[in-house]
Design a protein around this motif. Structure first.
Motif, PDB file in Angstrom:
ATOM      1  N   TRP A  64     -73.976 -27.145   5.465  1.00  0.00           N
ATOM      2  CA  TRP A  64     -72.918 -26.803   6.210  1.00  0.00           C
ATOM      3  C   TRP A  64     -71.427 -27.018   5.644  1.00  0.00           C
ATOM      4  N   ASP A  65     -71.494 -27.261   4.343  1.00  0.00           N
ATOM      5  CA  ASP A  65     -70.241 -27.872   3.662  1.00  0.00           C
ATOM      6  C   ASP A  65     -69.565 -26.429   2.847  1.00  0.00           C
ATOM      7  N   LEU A  66     -68.628 -26.195   3.501  1.00  0.00           N
ATOM      8  CA  LEU A  66     -67.869 -24.902   2.989  1.00  0.00           C
ATOM      9  C   LEU A  66     -67.255 -25.090   1.596  1.00  0.00           C
ATOM     10  N   PRO A  67     -66.960 -24.025   0.702  1.00  0.00           N
ATOM     11  CA  PRO A  67     -66.485 -24.162  -0.551  1.00  0.00           C
ATOM     12  C   PRO A  67     -65.060 -24.136  -0.344  1.00  0.00           C
ATOM     13  N   LEU A  68     -64.523 -25.442   0.127  1.00  0.00           N
ATOM     14  CA  LEU A  68     -63.141 -25.529   0.429  1.00  0.00           C
ATOM     15  C   LEU A  68     -62.154 -25.243  -0.689  1.00  0.00           C
ATOM     16  N   LEU A  69     -62.309 -25.535  -1.847  1.00  0.00           N
ATOM     17  CA  LEU A  69     -61.493 -25.341  -3.086  1.00  0.00           C
ATOM     18  C   LEU A  69     -61.325 -23.877  -3.402  1.00  0.00           C
ATOM     19  N   ASP A  70     -62.445 -23.277  -3.355  1.00  0.00           N
ATOM     20  CA  ASP A  70     -62.417 -21.910  -3.718  1.00  0.00           C
ATOM     21  C   ASP A  70     -61.916 -21.292  -2.693  1.00  0.00           C
ATOM     22  N   LEU A  77     -74.122 -13.187   5.590  1.00  0.00           N
ATOM     23  CA  LEU A  77     -73.155 -12.436   4.705  1.00  0.00           C
ATOM     24  C   LEU A  77     -73.075 -11.020   5.315  1.00  0.00           C
ATOM     25  N   PHE A  78     -74.623 -10.484   5.559  1.00  0.00           N
ATOM     26  CA  PHE A  78     -74.405  -8.986   6.209  1.00  0.00           C
ATOM     27  C   PHE A  78     -73.596  -8.935   7.588  1.00  0.00           C
ATOM     28  N   THR A  79     -73.800  -9.966   8.405  1.00  0.00           N
ATOM     29  CA  THR A  79     -72.957 -10.030   9.611  1.00  0.00           C
ATOM     30  C   THR A  79     -71.590 -10.290   9.315  1.00  0.00           C
ATOM     31  N   ASP A  84     -75.006 -20.904  -2.957  1.00  0.00           N
ATOM     32  CA  ASP A  84     -74.630 -20.179  -4.191  1.00  0.00           C
ATOM     33  C   ASP A  84     -74.960 -18.969  -4.180  1.00  0.00           C
ATOM     34  N   LEU A  85     -75.149 -18.271  -2.932  1.00  0.00           N
ATOM     35  CA  LEU A  85     -75.771 -16.850  -3.053  1.00  0.00           C
ATOM     36  C   LEU A  85     -74.495 -15.868  -3.730  1.00  0.00           C
ATOM     37  N   PRO A  86     -75.137 -15.017  -4.586  1.00  0.00           N
ATOM     38  CA  PRO A  86     -74.177 -14.117  -5.499  1.00  0.00           C
ATOM     39  C   PRO A  86     -73.081 -13.435  -4.632  1.00  0.00           C
ATOM     40  N   GLY A  87     -73.319 -13.161  -3.504  1.00  0.00           N
ATOM     41  CA  GLY A  87     -72.216 -12.448  -2.560  1.00  0.00           C
ATOM     42  C   GLY A  87     -71.219 -13.346  -2.010  1.00  0.00           C
ATOM     43  N   VAL A  88     -71.464 -14.740  -1.942  1.00  0.00           N
ATOM     44  CA  VAL A  88     -70.052 -15.482  -1.513  1.00  0.00           C
ATOM     45  C   VAL A  88     -68.741 -15.265  -2.088  1.00  0.00           C
ATOM     46  N   SER A  89     -68.641 -15.311  -3.461  1.00  0.00           N
ATOM     47  CA  SER A  89     -67.457 -15.069  -4.319  1.00  0.00           C
ATOM     48  C   SER A  89     -66.707 -13.904  -3.603  1.00  0.00           C
ATOM     49  N   ALA A  90     -67.382 -12.707  -3.819  1.00  0.00           N
ATOM     50  CA  ALA A  90     -66.881 -11.299  -3.317  1.00  0.00           C
ATOM     51  C   ALA A  90     -66.688 -11.525  -1.563  1.00  0.00           C
ATOM     52  N   ALA A  91     -67.369 -12.231  -0.621  1.00  0.00           N
ATOM     53  CA  ALA A  91     -67.156 -12.358   0.604  1.00  0.00           C
ATOM     54  C   ALA A  91     -65.675 -13.121   0.823  1.00  0.00           C
ATOM     55  N   ILE A  92     -65.451 -14.195  -0.016  1.00  0.00           N
ATOM     56  CA  ILE A  92     -64.348 -14.721  -0.108  1.00  0.00           C
ATOM     57  C   ILE A  92     -63.187 -13.877  -0.432  1.00  0.00           C
ATOM     58  N   ASP A  93     -63.176 -13.171  -1.177  1.00  0.00           N
ATOM     59  CA  ASP A  93     -62.166 -12.332  -1.651  1.00  0.00           C
ATOM     60  C   ASP A  93     -61.919 -11.410  -0.455  1.00  0.00           C
ATOM     61  N   ARG A  94     -62.874 -10.711   0.149  1.00  0.00           N
ATOM     62  CA  ARG A  94     -62.498  -9.961   1.208  1.00  0.00           C
ATOM     63  C   ARG A  94     -61.914 -10.842   2.555  1.00  0.00           C
ATOM     64  N   LEU A  95     -62.179 -11.932   2.783  1.00  0.00           N
ATOM     65  CA  LEU A  95     -61.613 -12.872   3.796  1.00  0.00           C
ATOM     66  C   LEU A  95     -60.115 -12.719   3.484  1.00  0.00           C
ATOM     67  N   ALA A  96     -59.697 -13.156   2.205  1.00  0.00           N
ATOM     68  CA  ALA A  96     -58.275 -13.361   1.683  1.00  0.00           C
ATOM     69  C   ALA A  96     -57.571 -11.953   1.992  1.00  0.00           C
ATOM     70  N   ALA A  97     -58.179 -10.927   1.725  1.00  0.00           N
ATOM     71  CA  ALA A  97     -57.570  -9.864   1.682  1.00  0.00           C
ATOM     72  C   ALA A  97     -57.464  -9.349   3.152  1.00  0.00           C
TER      73      ALA A  97
END
Length: 413
Positions: free
Chosen positions: A274-280, A217-219, A247-260
Motif C-alpha cells: 500500500w506504499d505509494l510511489p511518493l517521490l514519483d 489501473l483499469f478502473t 511495478d506494473l508497466p502502466g503505473v508511470s503512464a497513469a501518474i502522467d495522466r493523473l498529473a495532466a
C-alpha cells in the motif's frame, strides 16, 4: 480572519524570523515591530504549516472508547459488514464520537480535514448528520469537508443513489465512490451515478479505490476518462490508489495522466503493498495528502488522532531515512493535504519545498519545541501551539465517556 505577530520562529527549521499575519494570511516575513494585533512569542520554536488530515472517517471512529476485539470476517467486505452490524452499539452516538475525534485531531494540530460519512440504506443520513453536528461544534477551530461515502456500493441496494443525492443537500461537500468493479461489479453504472451527482450538484469527487493491479489501473483509467470528458480537472481525488503501489508497466503512464488531469491522491500510510510511489508522484506534480483513515473503529484497532504520528508512519513505511525525505513526509501531512482541500495552494512538486510562509499563504501553523523537522517527526512532541485563520486556538477534548492515553492527550497551549 485575524491579525497576529509571531516572533522568533523557525519556518521548517530555518533561521528565526518574525511572521506578520493580517486578515488571516501571511503578510510579511522578517523582523517586525509589534503592531495593534495580538502577539505570539515563538521563543525560537520550529514552525510548520498546520497538519491536514486529508482522509478521515469521523462517522465510524471509536477513538477514546475501550478497544474492542475485531469481530468481522476477513477482507474488505467482512469489514464493511462488521461496521454495518455494530455501529449502533458503539457506546456513544455518531455525533459524540465524531466530535471527540475531531477535537483530538485539532488539539494535535490539524486544522484542515476531509472526512467521509457513510450513506447507505441501512444508516440513511444518520452518519452524515452526526458528522455535520461535529463540524458545527468545532466550526471556529478547523475547516472540515465532508464526502458522502457509499461504503456498501451504490447499485447493490435500491435507493442508495437517491440517498447520496439527498446527502449533497444535507451538508456533504463532495460525492464519494468505492471500488466500482469489486463492490458494485458495474464500473460504468457506478461512475455514471458518481459523476452525474457531481455535475448536478456542482461538487467535487473523492473515490475510494482499493482495487489493486491491472484491475485497479483499469478502473483508474475509467475515472480519468470521466474527468477529461467532463472537464473536471482539479476537482477529483482518488483515495488509496493501491493500483499505483507496485511495478506494473502502466503505473508511470497513469501518474502522467493523473498529473495532466489534476487528480489528487490521498492515502493512509499503509504497509507493504500500500506504499505509494511518493517521490514519483511529487516529481509529476500530483497533489498527495495523507490521513488517519479509520480511528479504532469496526475496521481496525489503529489510530490516535495525531497526524504528526501519521507523518512518522508515512516516513517509516516508505523507508525514508534522509532529512529531505522525512521532511517530505511531514510536508505531505501538512501542506500536501491542505493543497487538496484548497486547490489554490501549489502542490508539493519536489523534495525540499518548504511551503506555507510566503506572503498570501493562509496563516495555518503548528509550533513545536523541536530542533528540526526530522526531530519533530521522530519525537512527536506533545506540547503544541496551533494557529488557525491567524489566531491561536485551543480545544477542550474532555467529553464524558472518552479517554486517550496520556501520550496523546491535548497539550496545545
Amino acid at each position: 480572519m485575524n491579525d497576529l505577530l509571531i516572533t522568533q520562529v523557525r519556518p521548517w527549521g530555518a533561521d528565526p524570523v518574525d511572521i506578520v499575519v493580517r486578515a488571516g494570511v501571511v503578510a510579511e516575513i522578517g523582523t517586525a515591530a509589534p503592531d495593534s494585533g495580538a502577539v505570539l512569542a515563538g521563543g525560537g520554536r520550529l514552525i510548520v504549516p498546520a497538519l491536514s488530515d486529508a482522509h478521515l472517517h469521523l462517522d465510524s471512529s471509536c477513538l477514546g472508547l475501550p478497544v474492542r476485539a475485531y469481530t468481522g470476517a476477513p477482507g474488505r467486505w467482512g469489514r464493511i459488514m462488521n461496521d454495518r452490524q455494530h455501529w449502533r452499539g458503539a457506546e456513544r452516538s455518531v455525533a459524540e464520537r465524531a466530535s471527540f475525534t475531531l477535537a483530538v485531531a485539532i488539539a494535535n494540530g490539524a486544522t484542515r480535514i476531509r472526512t467521509h460519512a457513510q450513506v447507505d440504506v441501512d444508516s440513511g443520513l444518520a452518519k452524515l448528520e452526526g458528522v455535520v453536528a461535529a463540524r458545527e461544534r468545532h466550526a471556529d477551530l478547523a475547516d472540515v469537508e465532508i464526502v458522502a461515502f457509499p461504503q456498501v456500493g451504490i447499485l447493490r441496494e435500491p435507493g442508495c443513489a437517491d440517498l447520496l443525492d439527498a446527502a449533497l443537500g444535507a451538508g456533504a461537500d463532495l460525492i464519494g465512490g468505492i471500488d466500482p468493479c469489486e463492490i458494485d461489479r458495474d464500473p460504468v453504472g457506478h461512475l455514471d451515478v458518481v459523476f452525474g451527482l457531481a455535475e448536478r450538484h456542482r461538487v467535487g469527487v473523492d473515490i475510494h479505490l482499493h482495487e489493486a493491479g491491472e484491475l485497479g489501473l483499469f478502473t483508474l483509467s475509467l475515472i480519468l476518462d470521466r474527468v477529461e470528458a467532463l472537464d473536471m480537472r482539479g476537482r477529483v481525488t482518488v483515495s488509496h490508489a493501491r493500483c499505483l503501489c507496485g511495478d506494473l508497466p502502466g503505473v508511470s503512464a497513469a501518474i502522467d495522466r493523473l498529473a495532466a488531469a489534476e487528480v489528487a491522491i490521498t492515502h493512509a500510510a499503509g504497509p507493504r503493498g500500500w506504499d505509494l510511489p511518493l517521490l514519483d508522484l511529487a516529481a509529476a506534480g500530483v497533489r498527495v495528502g495523507v490521513g488517519m483513515d479509520g480511528q479504532r473503529d469496526f475496521w481496525s484497532p489503529y489510530g490516535n488522532g495525531d497526524m504528526l504520528d501519521r507523518a512518522w508512519q508515512l516516513a517509516f513505511t516508505n523507508g525514508f531515512s534522509s532529512d529531505h525525505e522525512i521532511e517530505h513526509a511531514l510536508a505531505i501531512a501538512t501542506w500536501g493535504g491542505a493543497s487538496i482541500v484548497d486547490r489554490a495552494l501549489r502542490p508539493l512538486d519536489r523534495l525540499g519545498l518548504r511551503p506555507g510562509f510566503a506572503p498570501g499563504d493562509p496563516a495555518e501553523f503548528l509550533l513545536l519545541d523541536s530542533p528540526s523537522t526530522t526531530a519533530a517527526v521522530m519525537d512527536r512532541p506533545v506540547a503544541r501551539t496551533v494557529v488557525h485563520r491567524g489566531a491561536v486556538i485551543s480545544v477542550d477534548t474532555a467529553l464524558d465517556g472518552f479517554e486517550l492515553p496520556d501520550r496523546w492527550r491535548s497539550a496545545n497551549v
